[in-house]
Write an enzyme that holds these catalytic residues in place. Sequence first.
Site, PDB file in Angstrom:
ATOM      1  N   SER A   1     -12.922 -36.465   9.734  1.00  0.00           N
ATOM      2  CA  SER A   1     -11.996 -37.276   8.684  1.00  0.00           C
ATOM      3  C   SER A   1     -11.183 -36.846   8.010  1.00  0.00           C
ATOM      4  O   SER A   1     -10.092 -36.509   8.488  1.00  0.00           O
ATOM      5  CB  SER A   1     -13.179 -38.228   8.119  1.00  0.00           C
ATOM      6  OG  SER A   1     -12.671 -39.134   7.340  1.00  0.00           O
TER       7      SER A   1
ATOM      8  N   ASP B   1       0.529 -29.493  11.768  1.00  0.00           N
ATOM      9  CA  ASP B   1       1.907 -29.843  12.277  1.00  0.00           C
ATOM     10  C   ASP B   1       3.277 -29.610  11.582  1.00  0.00           C
ATOM     11  O   ASP B   1       4.194 -29.688  12.241  1.00  0.00           O
ATOM     12  CB  ASP B   1       1.540 -31.478  12.028  1.00  0.00           C
ATOM     13  CG  ASP B   1       0.906 -32.183  13.282  1.00  0.00           C
ATOM     14  OD1 ASP B   1       0.291 -31.393  13.974  1.00  0.00           O
ATOM     15  OD2 ASP B   1       0.662 -33.461  13.242  1.00  0.00           O
TER      16      ASP B   1
ATOM     17  N   LYS C   1     -13.285 -37.552  14.146  1.00  0.00           N
ATOM     18  CA  LYS C   1     -13.475 -38.852  13.596  1.00  0.00           C
ATOM     19  C   LYS C   1     -12.079 -39.442  12.961  1.00  0.00           C
ATOM     20  O   LYS C   1     -11.693 -38.747  11.711  1.00  0.00           O
ATOM     21  CB  LYS C   1     -14.621 -38.626  12.615  1.00  0.00           C
ATOM     22  CG  LYS C   1     -15.305 -39.916  11.873  1.00  0.00           C
ATOM     23  CD  LYS C   1     -14.513 -40.615  10.845  1.00  0.00           C
ATOM     24  CE  LYS C   1     -15.205 -41.799  10.244  1.00  0.00           C
ATOM     25  NZ  LYS C   1     -14.511 -42.427   9.142  1.00  0.00           N
TER      26      LYS C   1
END
Length: 551
Positions: free
Chosen positions: A298, A309, A323
């Site tokens: 999460s 990224d 998740k």
Amino acid sequence: MNKNRRFILTFLLPMLFLMGLFFGTNNAKSKSILSVIRENLTIFGEIYKAIPDRYVDEVDSERLFQAAINGMLSTLDPYTTYIEQEDQHDLQIITQGNYGGVGLLLSNRNGMVTVGDPPFLNTPAARAGIREGDIIIKVDDTLTSQIGFDETARSVRGPAGTEVTLTIIREGEGKELVFTLIREKITIDDVDYSGILNNDIGYIRLIRFSKNAGSEVSRAIEELKTKNMKGLILDLRSNPGGLLDAAVDVSDLFLPQNLTIVSTRGRANNSIHTFQSERKPQYGEGPLVVLVDQYSASASEIVAGAIQDHDRGIVVGDTTFGKGLVQSVITLQGTNALLKITTAKYYTPSGRCIQTSNYSEWDRADTTVDNLIYQTDSGRSVQGGGGIAPDIIIEPLLLNDLLLDLQRKSLPFNFAVHYASTHSVTDSNFQVTNAIFQEFIDYLREKEYDYRHPLESSLNIFRNEAVQNGYGNVLIEDINRFQQSLNRSKEDMITNNSENIRKLLSQELSTKLFGKEKGVEINLQDDPAVQKAFDLINNTALYASILRQSG
């Protein structure tokens, strides 16, 4: 009749609200859905009334009601749940960062409610002198053995200002100890350790994402900066996540301004958001390594995905849990209950969906799309398909069955409690000597520890089958000889595993003798992921080359 009214209040009203949430922009569709709901509720109400009245056995209407809700929610994802008032403690910790209690972290060890860690500093339990390893046998006048672990934990908690009495058994004490405590608002630390490792490398371990996570990580960074750290390790391993806003706050500490951190997309227009970094980063330059594992989930994945990224740091460890579902919490009108319902999915800045597909009966995800290759800011390739795959993979350490058995039975923990109560140690750099190791062996004998190898159960089944089916005495004698050989080898197993057992003992003893921070430091000394982070931070050329790789 009251039960049916309760059903309407706790079920129909939130359903009407959700229909407005999802279909408010399409009146015709909304009316159609509501018409179906009304019809089905009429049928359900009749069934709900008929079963308690006519079923052959007496039925608990409350349990029946719960079963109906759970049955409906079980067709959805595992995170959409109905939460009654007494079960809202964990949610309170995440959303508020505090709870009413005495400052204890309890664990279930061999069926006994045990104080698993030293009490939180400056809390009622700490001031009263309750210790790690204490066993709680009674809360007020109720025996913990009668109510179990979960109910005991709920009983210890309560509104600030109220009183609770704990009866405790302690290693080395000849009588029960009784503590009467006044509950307070207990603030939970999300950063449970930060410090300098290897002389000049900062390390922060973040264990959850409550509303305090961003401010706690910020304070830790400031403190580490004063110690001239040359690189930082952010450890998110076994961090199950928490608040979306907290993940954004933590990411904001590392990323340049105006970069996307995460986006959410759901069916409703108000579930579509893009969250960006807004402030000047507190640690925007300098080597950064983020540690993750299969239990990082999460909010942990949001932070790791944003760092990866934007090529801000290197992610090291194992592929994360996957998740990536956003939950909204709805208060059910007329009750103290809550509905935690999934309303959207998380996406990393490059467009990867964090959520592993096939999470519910209603999931229609196209797995071929989810498995696409995405690009980081510098052009590095990263894999979609759920979870965050690390830049450098470190296989998790696997303990053999003997070591797992010792830990399952809490024997290193219990021995450390015993040792701390019977020895005085002042040198924090102590080692697990041969004498201490032998004392542990003696402790196992005293506790009549009997290690049962996984093969033994199969061997017993085979022996019984041989006897019942008349396979012959020769085979039975061979089985018995094998069992005897296994028994002899078990005597050598502890000696052969002495190095790993010493590591377990070193961590437990350090924690009991010198505090949790010392135990963490001992545990990190042989941690392969931390050692890899050291290598990356100390080798600037290697660090830079990994962030430049493409293809």
